[in-house]
Design an enzyme around this catalytic site. Structure first.
Site, PDB file in Angstrom:
ATOM      1  N   HIS A 165     -57.682 -23.483  82.642  1.00  8.23           N
ATOM      2  CA  HIS A 165     -58.522 -24.407  83.407  1.00  8.23           C
ATOM      3  C   HIS A 165     -59.663 -24.947  82.550  1.00  8.23           C
ATOM      4  O   HIS A 165     -59.902 -26.156  82.492  1.00  8.23           O
ATOM      5  CB  HIS A 165     -59.081 -23.680  84.638  1.00  8.23           C
ATOM      6  CG  HIS A 165     -60.150 -24.427  85.383  1.00  8.23           C
ATOM      7  ND1 HIS A 165     -59.937 -25.022  86.603  1.00  8.23           N
ATOM      8  CD2 HIS A 165     -61.466 -24.674  85.074  1.00  8.23           C
ATOM      9  CE1 HIS A 165     -61.042 -25.608  87.012  1.00  8.23           C
ATOM     10  NE2 HIS A 165     -61.993 -25.408  86.101  1.00  8.23           N
ATOM     11  N   GLU A 166     -60.385 -24.039  81.889  1.00  7.69           N
ATOM     12  CA  GLU A 166     -61.541 -24.475  81.116  1.00  7.69           C
ATOM     13  C   GLU A 166     -61.137 -25.305  79.903  1.00  7.69           C
ATOM     14  O   GLU A 166     -61.783 -26.315  79.593  1.00  7.69           O
ATOM     15  CB  GLU A 166     -62.374 -23.262  80.694  1.00  7.69           C
ATOM     16  CG  GLU A 166     -63.090 -22.584  81.854  1.00  7.69           C
ATOM     17  CD  GLU A 166     -64.033 -23.530  82.589  1.00  7.69           C
ATOM     18  OE1 GLU A 166     -64.669 -24.380  81.944  1.00  7.69           O
ATOM     19  OE2 GLU A 166     -64.125 -23.425  83.831  1.00  7.69           O
ATOM     20  N   HIS A 169     -60.541 -28.916  80.700  1.00  5.80           N
ATOM     21  CA  HIS A 169     -61.700 -29.815  80.774  1.00  5.80           C
ATOM     22  C   HIS A 169     -61.841 -30.585  79.462  1.00  5.80           C
ATOM     23  O   HIS A 169     -62.230 -31.761  79.456  1.00  5.80           O
ATOM     24  CB  HIS A 169     -62.981 -29.027  81.050  1.00  5.80           C
ATOM     25  CG  HIS A 169     -63.178 -28.681  82.494  1.00  5.80           C
ATOM     26  ND1 HIS A 169     -63.244 -29.640  83.483  1.00  5.80           N
ATOM     27  CD2 HIS A 169     -63.328 -27.480  83.116  1.00  5.80           C
ATOM     28  CE1 HIS A 169     -63.437 -29.044  84.657  1.00  5.80           C
ATOM     29  NE2 HIS A 169     -63.479 -27.744  84.462  1.00  5.80           N
ATOM     30  N   TYR A 180     -68.320 -36.094  85.715  1.00  2.98           N
ATOM     31  CA  TYR A 180     -68.385 -34.831  86.444  1.00  2.98           C
ATOM     32  C   TYR A 180     -69.334 -34.958  87.633  1.00  2.98           C
ATOM     33  O   TYR A 180     -70.369 -34.298  87.706  1.00  2.98           O
ATOM     34  CB  TYR A 180     -68.819 -33.710  85.492  1.00  2.98           C
ATOM     35  CG  TYR A 180     -68.426 -32.334  85.957  1.00  2.98           C
ATOM     36  CD1 TYR A 180     -67.080 -31.977  86.065  1.00  2.98           C
ATOM     37  CD2 TYR A 180     -69.390 -31.390  86.265  1.00  2.98           C
ATOM     38  CE1 TYR A 180     -66.718 -30.713  86.477  1.00  2.98           C
ATOM     39  CE2 TYR A 180     -69.037 -30.121  86.684  1.00  2.98           C
ATOM     40  CZ  TYR A 180     -67.699 -29.789  86.782  1.00  2.98           C
ATOM     41  OH  TYR A 180     -67.337 -28.525  87.205  1.00  2.98           O
ATOM     42  N   GLU A 189     -62.198 -31.456  88.175  1.00  2.00           N
ATOM     43  CA  GLU A 189     -61.944 -30.053  88.494  1.00  2.00           C
ATOM     44  C   GLU A 189     -60.484 -29.834  88.891  1.00  2.00           C
ATOM     45  O   GLU A 189     -59.865 -28.839  88.505  1.00  2.00           O
ATOM     46  CB  GLU A 189     -62.865 -29.593  89.622  1.00  2.00           C
ATOM     47  CG  GLU A 189     -64.241 -29.174  89.161  1.00  2.00           C
ATOM     48  CD  GLU A 189     -64.194 -27.962  88.239  1.00  2.00           C
ATOM     49  OE1 GLU A 189     -63.392 -27.036  88.504  1.00  2.00           O
ATOM     50  OE2 GLU A 189     -64.936 -27.942  87.256  1.00  2.00           O
ATOM     51  N   ASP A 266     -73.582 -29.085  93.811  1.00  2.00           N
ATOM     52  CA  ASP A 266     -72.320 -28.993  93.067  1.00  2.00           C
ATOM     53  C   ASP A 266     -71.873 -30.359  92.562  1.00  2.00           C
ATOM     54  O   ASP A 266     -70.702 -30.715  92.598  1.00  2.00           O
ATOM     55  CB  ASP A 266     -71.242 -28.360  93.967  1.00  2.00           C
ATOM     56  CG  ASP A 266     -69.955 -28.015  93.229  1.00  2.00           C
ATOM     57  OD1 ASP A 266     -70.018 -27.740  92.017  1.00  2.00           O
ATOM     58  OD2 ASP A 266     -68.889 -28.035  93.872  1.00  2.00           O
ATOM     59  N   HIS A 271     -66.438 -28.784  92.965  1.00  2.00           N
ATOM     60  CA  HIS A 271     -65.597 -27.595  93.130  1.00  2.00           C
ATOM     61  C   HIS A 271     -65.068 -27.466  94.553  1.00  2.00           C
ATOM     62  O   HIS A 271     -64.224 -26.596  94.815  1.00  2.00           O
ATOM     63  CB  HIS A 271     -66.382 -26.328  92.786  1.00  2.00           C
ATOM     64  CG  HIS A 271     -66.683 -26.156  91.338  1.00  2.00           C
ATOM     65  ND1 HIS A 271     -67.854 -26.611  90.770  1.00  2.00           N
ATOM     66  CD2 HIS A 271     -65.966 -25.581  90.341  1.00  2.00           C
ATOM     67  CE1 HIS A 271     -67.851 -26.305  89.481  1.00  2.00           C
ATOM     68  NE2 HIS A 271     -66.718 -25.696  89.190  1.00  2.00           N
TER      69      HIS A 271
END
Length: 358
Positions: A165-166, A169, A180, A189, A266, A271
């Site tokens: 996932h990271e 990005h 973002y 996300e 957020d 998210h």
């Protein structure tokens, strides 16, 4: 397409905020420290990016894993394992190293992409960042893992889909460059959740209808009643407990959550509202059948490459419909599955694709 982005973290801020109300002082302090240090990191991001830039030269995605030894200044971290080294004594190092390898191989073999930037960018990971740090993040140059507080969160290297996932990005930064914030940030996300799920399912050779579609199932300690951070199959059901409440993700545009575009909000709910495109990808995958990383993954990846920083849900839905036509034909089962999936989450595709709003 290099762009300037906010720090991308795996732990939603609303979970950490709720932990501030815990009766357990240690949990409260760990959550507060994580929130404060994450905010500080957003301010330091550009400086750290300059420091790391010298090490990020193209090199066929070679891996380097550093040990922060509970420190927070990355340049002082100790290199523990590089590409051709034997496994280290530290299992956090090995898990990060192997997770990087699985993700790199997935992009190479499945999507024909050479590392994060498509040009062989080195993969750098930093483990044991700080004390009781309840997060993992991508900062534009490297991935950093906290050990968790041992009460709510465990070592973040324990989840392959979190690692993928990271790193995803970074792929998004070098393709669509999705801002973002608000809908484009929720898509950002979601693209990472999609990548995380595909890498995990590909690693297990698991068809879409047999996968759990959970993101971060391993990040919580056994004491916490939670399945994962998120469920792509059933957004809003990943957790419901007294420690940090109920999963707020919607699965339909009728339940879209409007939040302020602030850190506390957020960034407009990136998210949270990612649950909507997440559910769409899940529905496409089971609708087409077989493996998520085949037709669904290629449609999503090509659509991301055709998107831009301001792409909204409607734009992306239209683009996936168009890409399904390009890849598999007009009226194909793949294109029909795309249209049906978006309709089920409240987005009606149009026949004229739009890559984003300027």
């Amino acid at each position: 397409m290099p762009t300037s982005h906010r720090l991308s973290c795996i732990t939603p801020p609303f979970i950490l905020t709720r932990l501030l109300d815990s009766d357990n002082e240690a949990i409260r302090q760990a959550a507060l420290a994580t929130l404060l240090t994450t905010a500080q990191l957003r301010g330091e991001r550009e400086v750290r990016g300059l420091i790391a830039g010298a090490l990020a030269a193209p090199d066929d995605g070679r891996r380097s894993i550093f040990d922060c030894e509970q420190g927070t200044f990355l340049p002082r971290a100790t290199l523990i394992r590089s590409e051709d080294d034997e496994p280290a004594a530290d299992q956090s190092v090995n898990r990060a190293f192997d997770g990087f390898g699985a993700t790199r191989t997935f992009y190479r073999d499945v999507l024909q992409r050479n590392s994060i930037d498509g040009r062989g960018m080195r993969l750098q990971g930093y483990v044991h960042r700080g004390r009781n740090y309840n997060n993992a993040f991508w900062d534009g140059q490297e991935m950093v893992f906290g050990d968790g507080d041992g009460q709510v969160f465990s070592d973040f290297t324990g989840s392959l889909d979190v690692i993928a996932h990271e790193l995803a990005h970074g792929v998004t930064e070098h393709t669509a460059g999705l801002e973002y914030r608000t809908q484009s940030g929720a898509l950002n996300e979601s693209m990472s959740d999609v990548a995380g799920s595909m890498v995990k399912q590909w690693s297990l050779q698991q068809p879409a209808d047999q996968a759990d579609w959970l993101i971060g199932a391993e990040v919580f300690t056994p004491h916490i009643d939670a399945d994962a951070l998120r469920s792509m199959k059933a957004p809003g059901t990943a957790f419901d407990n007294k420690v940090f409440g109920k999963d707020p993700q919607p699965d339909h545009m009728d339940r879209f959550v409007n939040l302020p575009d602030t850190d506390e909000g957020d960034n407009g709910g990136v998210h949270i509202n990612s649950g909507i495109p997440n559910k769409a990808f899940y529905l496409v995958s089971v609708g087409i059948g077989g493996n998520s990383w085949e037709a669904p993954g290629h449609i999503w990846y090509e659509s991301m490459k055709a998107s831009n920083p301001n792409t909204q849900f409607q734009d992306f839905a239209d683009t996936t419909f168009h890409k399904a036509d390009e890849l598999y034909g007009a009226g194909s089962p793949e294109q029909q599955a795309v249209s049906a999936a978006w309709a089920e989450v409240g987005v009606q595709v149009t026949t004229s694709p739009r890559c984003g709003r300027r």
